[in-house]
Design a protein around this motif. Structure first.
Motif, PDB file in Angstrom:
ATOM      1  N   GLY A 133      41.604  33.027  38.129  1.00 39.65           N
ATOM      2  CA  GLY A 133      42.243  34.215  38.661  1.00 39.65           C
ATOM      3  C   GLY A 133      43.323  34.751  37.729  1.00 39.65           C
ATOM      4  N   PHE A 197      36.411  38.495  41.688  1.00 39.58           N
ATOM      5  CA  PHE A 197      37.660  39.092  41.222  1.00 39.58           C
ATOM      6  C   PHE A 197      37.416  40.316  40.358  1.00 39.58           C
ATOM      7  N   ASN A 224      34.488  32.737  42.590  1.00 42.26           N
ATOM      8  CA  ASN A 224      35.787  33.020  41.984  1.00 42.26           C
ATOM      9  C   ASN A 224      36.064  32.277  40.692  1.00 42.26           C
TER      10      ASN A 224
END
Length: 306
Positions: A133, A197, A224
């Motif tokens: 992330g 994302f 993710n």
């Protein structure tokens, strides 16, 4: 005046630690002081500023709008103080180095390099986190992050560590029951794994009939991080677009099959170390980046080679 400045920096450190740890008791344990001392320091800080910084309940601790602004500024000041200490130390590599890296790259390249780096710098503590992330380097007090792909415009400084081809692939078991795509358009009939994302509609680049195109892809599974995506592809969940460095061993072993290579437009994934600019680069950060450049220099998979 020196006493007042010393109190301010101490209050900032305690406040930042309360936010980082999520509570007074946890911050007190990490600082080796009592919770009542933490509470008194925060109360003194709020009184001096004339603003409430934290909302405390039995279940959670939340920053107010003033607290958010003060926290952001305090982290910058504490980082500057730490950098000043590093600069005054005469070039010694010491203190705590906070590194954040993507899961695939970190697992394959960063983690194996850390023990030798620490042996070379015995006074250094390495705080290593893996996530795919987006990371706020200031808020997370991260010294350097390693990221793959194109970088957004920002005030951060980037140092290129390498590059890898991206490749579209699937497991033989998936292709046995779903068929093998012959052209990019055939992907419309397949389960294509994508990242959750990515804000834009997922699409993959190709070169088709002499021109660059993008092919929209869809699927029933969004993920993710790259490592989980690779595991799902290996399990036969669909088709994915991944860095060749990440899947080269599985392709060589026959666990994955490259797809649509004749249409690959030279799809490259750049790999950078990014850090906060605006002042002297701390010795610990410079040492780590230079070490990773040296460690990765002779890795063919990170030079965009097949």
């Amino acid at each position: 005046m020196p006493r007042i400045l010393m109190e301010r920096s101490g209050e900032m450190e305690v406040f930042a630690r309360v936010v980082q740890e999520g509570g007074f008791s946890a911050a007190a344990r990490s600082l080796d002081i009592t919770p009542s001392a933490v509470s008194k320091l925060i109360a003194r800080l709020e009184t001096r500023l004339g603003a409430r910084l934290l909302v405390r309940t039995t279940r959670a601790l939340t920053l107010t709008e003033e607290g958010e602004a003060y926290h952001h500024a305090a982290l910058k000041i504490l980082q500057a103080l730490n950098d000043a200490d590093q600069e005054a130390s005469g070039g010694a590599v010491r203190g705590r180095l906070r590194v954040n890296t993507t899961i695939p790259f970190g697992t394959m390249f960063v983690a194996p390099a850390i023990p030798a780096f620490m042996a070379r710098n015995p006074d250094l503590i390495v705080d290593l986190s893996f996530t795919d992330g987006i990371v706020d380097l200031v808020a997370e007090k991260t010294d350097v992050a390693i990221r793959t792909g194109n970088l957004p415009d920002s005030g951060l400084i980037a140092r290129k560590l390498g590059q890898s081809r991206r490749i579209i692939c699937a497991a033989p078991g998936y292709l046995d029951h779903a068929g093998t795509p012959a052209t990019p358009a055939d992907l419309e009939r397949h389960d294509c794994l994508t990242f959750n994302f990515r804000r834009a509609r997922p699409s993959w680049p190709f070169r088709y009939e002499g021109r660059e195109i993008t092919q929209a892809v869809t699927g029933r599974l969004v993920i993710n991080n790259g490592e989980t995506m690779k595991q799902m592809v290996l399990a036969g969940a669909g088709i994915a677009r991944l860095g060749l460095f990440h899947v080269a061993a599985d392709i060589a072993a026959g666990r994955l099959v490259p797809l649509l290579e004749d249409f690959n437009p030279g799809d490259l994934e750049l790999i950078h170390a990014i850090y906060i600019g605006g002042g002297p680069l701390p010795h610990r950060v410079r040492a780590f980046i230079e070490y990773m450049v040296e460690a990765l220099d002779e890795t063919p998979l990170l030079k965009g080679k097949a």
